[in-house]
Enzyme design. Structure first.
Site, PDB file in Angstrom:
ATOM      1  N   GLY A 299     -11.197  -1.957  -2.702  1.00 28.61           N
ATOM      2  CA  GLY A 299     -11.713  -1.116  -1.630  1.00 28.61           C
ATOM      3  C   GLY A 299     -10.691  -0.397  -0.776  1.00 28.61           C
ATOM      4  CB  THR A 300      -8.163  -1.629   1.649  1.00 25.96           C
ATOM      5  OG1 THR A 300      -9.135  -2.536   2.168  1.00 25.96           O
ATOM      6  CG2 THR A 300      -7.404  -1.005   2.802  1.00 25.96           C
ATOM      7  CB  THR A 301      -5.950  -0.201  -3.074  1.00 26.02           C
ATOM      8  OG1 THR A 301      -5.347  -1.439  -2.685  1.00 26.02           O
ATOM      9  CG2 THR A 301      -4.958   0.605  -3.904  1.00 26.02           C
TER      10      THR A 301
ATOM     11  CG  HIS B 153      -7.733 -12.369  -2.260  1.00 25.84           C
ATOM     12  ND1 HIS B 153      -6.856 -12.145  -1.222  1.00 25.84           N
ATOM     13  CD2 HIS B 153      -7.547 -11.334  -3.128  1.00 25.84           C
ATOM     14  CE1 HIS B 153      -6.182 -11.024  -1.452  1.00 25.84           C
ATOM     15  NE2 HIS B 153      -6.578 -10.520  -2.602  1.00 25.84           N
TER      16      HIS B 153
ATOM     17  CG  ASP C   5      -8.128  -9.054  -6.556  1.00 25.79           C
ATOM     18  OD1 ASP C   5      -7.946  -7.817  -6.588  1.00 25.79           O
ATOM     19  OD2 ASP C   5      -7.497  -9.819  -5.804  1.00 25.79           O
TER      20      ASP C   5
ATOM     21  CE  LYS D 131      -4.322  -1.703   0.598  1.00 18.65           C
ATOM     22  NZ  LYS D 131      -4.210  -3.095   0.138  1.00 18.65           N
TER      23      LYS D 131
END
Length: 320
Positions: free
Chosen positions: A221-223, A279, A252, A197
């Site tokens: 989402g988090t990125t 994942h 993804d 990140k």
């Protein structure tokens, strides 16, 4: 430029993407036509001749060797080396083992600095057919992983490799008839595993002007939370960010569908090679989607690969 001073470039391709292995449409017979890697060589010979090429044995025989010598070379036992005598006399390089017999392992090792200050290989052109069962060999996954460990430029489809040769290589043409492939409607996906990140945020900060010129940015989402915060430092009104679910929650897979539908043209995916991911199947499926026949997506899996591309974008969008 002497042989010893030439930078290293690895090339490996699935059998179905090499000359003499391309099936004619509507036929089960093999046609005498060029494969994807052969087209790349023909299109970018002037660039390739400045590198020392590391080519796996099958790729060399099918796509580099003289046609009259292929049967003779195929008959050489796998444990015996074959000389570098390509049809293109301008090219310099060496023939590694067959990919499945250790050639991919050799290429992975050459990504790292070797003994006696042997230069590391900084660019790998790895053209895989997603329908090829050998895609699942651990050596293939290892080459992808080691490219991330070494922060090398890994190019896994024709578009990515062609963009690199035309616009990014230090030996790229000074002038090119190829029209710059960027327009305001193209979309860029930004994905980063947790340990990547911070590199992604640095990447976004450095190239924010170029990134904001694309049609929109797509993120998991988090990125996306991180990316949006950094972009708003430069433009408080910036809102053109299309956030999907987080990677483990299906992000993804959602981006894979956008790629299939032609709604995403570029993917910068900073993969963490040191951490297991729940994942992993989704990650592998996304990478595989980017290699589908007819898929015109530019895939970059390391910060170096993404920066190489973005430097070329800046030259096109903001010429000095």
């Amino acid at each position: 430029m002497t042989t010893n001073n030439r930078p290293l470039l690895g090339i490996v391709a699935s059998k179905s993407l090499r000359r003499n292995n391309v099936k004619a449409k509507g036929s089960s017979t093999v046609a005498e036509e060029d494969g994807t890697v052969d087209q790349f060589i023909a299109d970018h010979l002037e660039v390739l001749k400045n590198y020392r090429l590391l080519v796996t044995r099958g790729t060399y025989i099918d796509s580099f060797a003289e046609a009259s010598k292929r049967r003779e070379l195929e008959a050489v036992p796998g444990g015996m080396p074959i000389p570098w005598e390509p049809a293109f006399s301008e090219l310099d390089g060496e023939v590694l083992r067959h990919g499945k017999d250790g050639g991919l392992l050799e290429l992975s090792a050459r990504l790292l600095q070797g003994k006696n200050d042997r230069p590391a290989c900084g660019v790998i052109i790895f053209l895989m057919d997603p329908a090829d069962y050998e895609e699942q060999f651990p050596e293939n996954r290892q080459l992808i992983r080691m490219s991330s460990v070494a922060n090398a430029i890994l190019l896994m489809n024709y578009r990515s490799a062609s963009l690199w040769a035309n616009y990014e290589s230090e030996f790229r043409p000074k002038t090119t008839s190829v029209k710059p492939p960027y327009n305001n409607g193209e979309r860029v996906a930004l994905i980063a595993h947790n340990e990547k990140k911070i590199p992604m945020c640095k990447f976004v900060s450095k190239y924010h002007k170029s990134l904001m010129r694309f049609g929109s940015l797509i993120t998991t989402g988090t990125t996306g939370m991180y990316v949006l915060d950094f972009l708003k430092l430069f433009d408080p009104k910036f809102e053109t960010l299309d956030r999907q679910n987080s990677g483990p929650s299906g992000g993804d897979a959602e981006i894979s569908q956008l790629i299939l539908n032609g709604e995403c043209q570029h993917v910068c995916f900073f993969v963490d090679p040191m951490t297991a991911h729940p994942h992993e199947a989704d990650v592998s499926a996304l990478l595989r989607t980017c290699t589908f026949d007819g898929c015109e997506v530019n895939l970059r899996l390391t910060p170096n690969a993404a920066q190489s591309w973005m430097d070329s974008v800046a030259e096109v969008l903001f010429p000095s």
